[in-house]
Write an enzyme that holds these catalytic residues in place. Structure first.
Site, PDB file in Angstrom:
ATOM      1  N   ARG A  43      29.461  22.828   2.918  1.00 59.94           N
ATOM      2  CA  ARG A  43      29.375  21.452   2.417  1.00 59.94           C
ATOM      3  C   ARG A  43      30.261  20.544   3.279  1.00 59.94           C
ATOM      4  O   ARG A  43      30.983  21.006   4.149  1.00 59.94           O
ATOM      5  CB  ARG A  43      29.728  21.443   0.939  1.00 59.94           C
ATOM      6  CG  ARG A  43      28.633  22.138   0.092  1.00 59.94           C
ATOM      7  CD  ARG A  43      29.066  22.364  -1.331  1.00 59.94           C
ATOM      8  NE  ARG A  43      29.597  21.147  -1.904  1.00 59.94           N
ATOM      9  CZ  ARG A  43      30.469  21.113  -2.918  1.00 59.94           C
ATOM     10  NH1 ARG A  43      30.887  22.252  -3.462  1.00 59.94           N
ATOM     11  NH2 ARG A  43      30.915  19.976  -3.383  1.00 59.94           N
ATOM     12  N   ARG A  74       0.808  -1.230   0.000  1.00 60.17           N
ATOM     13  CA  ARG A  74       0.000   0.000   0.000  1.00 60.17           C
ATOM     14  C   ARG A  74       0.844   1.284   0.000  1.00 60.17           C
ATOM     15  O   ARG A  74       0.337   2.364  -0.257  1.00 60.17           O
ATOM     16  CB  ARG A  74      -0.954  -0.030   1.216  1.00 60.17           C
ATOM     17  CG  ARG A  74      -2.058  -1.059   1.076  1.00 60.17           C
ATOM     18  CD  ARG A  74      -2.765  -1.344   2.400  1.00 60.17           C
ATOM     19  NE  ARG A  74      -2.018  -2.275   3.253  1.00 60.17           N
ATOM     20  CZ  ARG A  74      -2.445  -2.727   4.434  1.00 60.17           C
ATOM     21  NH1 ARG A  74      -3.601  -2.323   4.909  1.00 60.17           N
ATOM     22  NH2 ARG A  74      -1.715  -3.570   5.146  1.00 60.17           N
TER      23      ARG A  74
HETATM   24  C1  UD1 Z   1      -2.143  -6.253  11.694  1.00 64.34           C
HETATM   25  C2  UD1 Z   1      -3.063  -7.116  12.559  1.00 64.34           C
HETATM   26  C3  UD1 Z   1      -4.290  -6.273  12.921  1.00 64.34           C
HETATM   27  C4  UD1 Z   1      -3.861  -5.015  13.649  1.00 64.34           C
HETATM   28  C5  UD1 Z   1      -2.834  -4.233  12.818  1.00 64.34           C
HETATM   29  C6  UD1 Z   1      -2.228  -3.098  13.647  1.00 64.34           C
HETATM   30  C7  UD1 Z   1      -2.807  -9.450  11.839  1.00 64.34           C
HETATM   31  C8  UD1 Z   1      -3.400 -10.574  11.087  1.00 64.34           C
HETATM   32  N1  UD1 Z   1      -3.476  -8.285  11.835  1.00 64.34           N
HETATM   33  O1  UD1 Z   1      -2.829  -5.948  10.488  1.00 64.34           O
HETATM   34  O2  UD1 Z   1      -5.143  -7.030  13.778  1.00 64.34           O
HETATM   35  O3  UD1 Z   1      -4.996  -4.210  13.909  1.00 64.34           O
HETATM   36  O4  UD1 Z   1      -1.723  -5.085  12.417  1.00 64.34           O
HETATM   37  O5  UD1 Z   1      -1.424  -2.253  12.896  1.00 64.34           O
HETATM   38  O6  UD1 Z   1      -1.769  -9.625  12.468  1.00 64.34           O
HETATM   39  N2  UD1 Z   1       4.445  -9.071   8.312  1.00 64.34           N
HETATM   40  C9  UD1 Z   1       5.411 -10.025   8.189  1.00 64.34           C
HETATM   41  N3  UD1 Z   1       5.107 -11.168   7.490  1.00 64.34           N
HETATM   42  C10 UD1 Z   1       3.893 -11.393   6.960  1.00 64.34           C
HETATM   43  C11 UD1 Z   1       2.889 -10.406   7.083  1.00 64.34           C
HETATM   44  C12 UD1 Z   1       3.202  -9.250   7.781  1.00 64.34           C
HETATM   45  O7  UD1 Z   1       6.534  -9.875   8.689  1.00 64.34           O
HETATM   46  O8  UD1 Z   1       3.720 -12.461   6.356  1.00 64.34           O
HETATM   47  C13 UD1 Z   1       4.775  -7.842   9.059  1.00 64.34           C
HETATM   48  C14 UD1 Z   1       4.672  -6.565   8.252  1.00 64.34           C
HETATM   49  O9  UD1 Z   1       5.932  -6.218   7.690  1.00 64.34           O
HETATM   50  C15 UD1 Z   1       4.227  -5.544   9.297  1.00 64.34           C
HETATM   51  C16 UD1 Z   1       3.490  -6.364  10.312  1.00 64.34           C
HETATM   52  O10 UD1 Z   1       3.846  -7.718  10.104  1.00 64.34           O
HETATM   53  O11 UD1 Z   1       5.330  -4.910   9.906  1.00 64.34           O
HETATM   54  C17 UD1 Z   1       1.980  -6.203  10.196  1.00 64.34           C
HETATM   55  O12 UD1 Z   1       1.566  -6.604   8.907  1.00 64.34           O
HETATM   56  P1  UD1 Z   1       0.457  -5.803   8.115  1.00 64.34           P
HETATM   57  O13 UD1 Z   1       0.249  -6.463   6.822  1.00 64.34           O
HETATM   58  O14 UD1 Z   1       0.758  -4.345   8.133  1.00 64.34           O
HETATM   59  O15 UD1 Z   1      -0.807  -6.107   9.054  1.00 64.34           O
HETATM   60  P2  UD1 Z   1      -2.133  -5.262   9.184  1.00 64.34           P
HETATM   61  O16 UD1 Z   1      -3.024  -5.541   8.022  1.00 64.34           O
HETATM   62  O17 UD1 Z   1      -1.814  -3.845   9.455  1.00 64.34           O
HETATM   63 CA    CA Z   2       0.003  -2.627   9.439  1.00 66.95          CA
END
Ligand code: UD1
Ligand code: CA
Length: 463
Positions: free
Chosen positions: A333, A16
């Protein structure tokens, strides 16, 4: 022994954001988001921090360095799957594990500590950090039973219309009993709207197994803001900026207009310094006490000692020593070193040069690759000619010398102490002690030149 661990989730691409840069590396007030999270986590003194990396793994590891251990999540199958990657490092540990997302840059150590305290107090297997959101869209919702106990977390895309109305959201931060966490993670499936292994499902699994699940509701939703796109990035930056500016004001710094003052997270400023509107203080800039940083100045990794005045100028990777001043409209600089009480005036560019104490470089001058001693006066429009088209050369000017206006100092060249350079000279040879270097054609006046021009016979000019 019971330990304290932290897992930071930072493997997502951040679709996004629509960016070449991985989401968690987008800076907020000069620091990548994931670094903000780690910085606050470090204040809670965990025994071990594990960061889950995937997209941009190398860049994230380079950013955080050896402050964290890393595990790689090869494909991003969801936050639950991400945490599971840490099992080889943490799976057999006893103790408490904090999980935080790498995209929540505003959370503070103070909030983490409150979460720990609440978690211990409740004797919980899991404690969720929650907040009441003015607009919960996009966040996981906290579903509570009629008597108020937490049942589960439902993601936006899986929520029923009724569940979507809930305004208590999951901030993405949790405190778990470490063993219970990994045990429950193995039971998580990807049977949901996004086909992902949700970390949030662990809550319902633990609950059903009879464990105590708690939720600590923080007071300021703002602090839990998750950044998924550039609109949220700007909003988070605004909040962080207010926080940084407020801290400086409390420390005795005057900000004439805090709303237009942009100060990076790691900048240091001494008391009684005044920062005027539109100023940007970036990177590792350090400013002493009793300084004035004038409107629209931009300082990047600058070191400014006490009692320095900067007027509408740009300073990058350079130092200004005590009582010196610059501007308006000048540019230091990298590797410029401006001595105590020195004066750099209007439209002056300095690069990789040392300017001695009390030396004055007042107007329209370029000083590059040079060492200037103390108490020198450099006239208007002087150019230190440092480049021959292939290589850069160095020039030296001794103490108490006088460099006349519009001189060219062609390096390599050494001008001794107490010497003079005549205005308009192009100096290519060394000038000895007490001498004056003059290098320009001598003036001759052509007498009666008028008579040799058409004007001499033009009636209009001879009335
Ligand atoms: C997540 C939570 C949601 C919460 C929100 C808060 C889940 C399923 N949902 O949603 O309940 O309200 O955060 O901000 O956990 N990431 C990984 N590996 C993956 C997927 C994600 O490392 O496979 C990391 C991303 O880099 C990020 C974090 O996990 O830093 C959260 O992932 P993101 O996709 O932003 O989750 P949200 O949809 O925001
Ligand atoms: Ca998030």
């Amino acid at each position: 022994m019971s330990g304290k661990y932290t897992i930071i989730l930072a493997a997502g691409k951040g679709t996004r954001m629509k960016s070449k840069l991985y989401k968690v590396l987008h800076p907020v007030c000069g620091k990548p988001m994931v670094d903000h999270v780690l910085t606050e986590v470090e204040k809670t003194q965990p025994d071990e921090v594990v960061t889950v990396v995937g997209h941009g793994a190398e860049a994230v590891e380079e950013t955080l360095g050896d402050r964290s251990a890393y595990v790689v999540q090869e494909t991003q199958l969801g936050t639950g799957h991400a945490v599971l990657q840490a099992e080889p490092l943490l799976g057999d540990k006893d103790g408490m594990t904090l999980i935080a997302n790498g995209d929540t840059p505003l959370l503070t150590a103070d909030t983490f500590e409150k979460l720990f305290a609440y978690h211990r107090d409740k004797g919980a297997a899991a404690t969720i950090l929650t907040a009441k959101a003015p607009d919960p869209t996009g966040y996981g919702r906290i579903i509570r039973s009629e008597i108020g106990t937490v049942q589960k977390i439902v993601e936006q895309k899986d929520a029923t219309p009724k569940e979507a109305e809930v305004d208590e959201i999951n901030t993405g931060v949790y405190c778990f009993d470490n063993q219970s966490l990994f045990k429950a993670l193995h039971q998580v499936t990807n049977d949901n709207a996004q086909g992902e292994y949700y970390l949030t499902d662990v809550i319902e699994i633990l609950k059903k197994a009879g464990a105590i699940v708690a939720a600590y509701k923080m007071t300021h939703f703002e602090e839990s803001m998750g950044v998924n796109d550039r609109v949220a990035l700007a909003a988070a930056t605004r909040v962080m900026q207010t926080r940084i500016n407020t801290a400086h004001m409390r420390n005795g710094v005057t900000l004439t207009d805090p709303s237009t003052t942009y100060i990076d997270r790691d900048v240091v400023i001494g008391a009684d310094t005044v920062i005027e509107p539109g100023v940007q203080l970036l990177g590792r800039t350090v400013i002493g006490a009793d300084c004035v940083i004038g409107a629209h100045s931009k300082l990047v990794n600058a070191t400014i000692e006490d009692q320095v005045t900067v007027t509408s100028s740009t300073i990058e990777d350079a130092i200004m020593r005590k009582g010196s001043n610059i501007g308006p409209n000048s540019h230091l600089r990298p590797l410029s070193d401006i001595g105590e009480g020195a004066h750099i005036g209007n439209f002056v560019e300095v690069k990789k040069a040392t300017i001695g104490a009390r030396t004055k470089v007042g107007h329209l001058t370029y000083v590059g690759d040079a060492t200037l001693g103390t108490d020198i006066n450099v006239g208007c429009g002087v150019v230190f000619v440092n480049y021959d088209g292939v290589k850069k050369w160095h020039a030296t000017v001794g103490d108490h010398s006088f460099v006349g206006s519009n001189a060219n100092i062609v390096a390599p060249v050494t001008i001794a102490d107490h010497s003079f350079i005549a205005a308009g000279s192009t100096i290519t040879e060394d000038v000895p002690f007490h001498a004056m270097g003059i290098a320009r054609a001598r003036q001759t006046n052509k007498e009666n030149f008028w008579d040799r021009t058409p004007l001499a016979t033009d009636p209009e000019w001879n009335k």
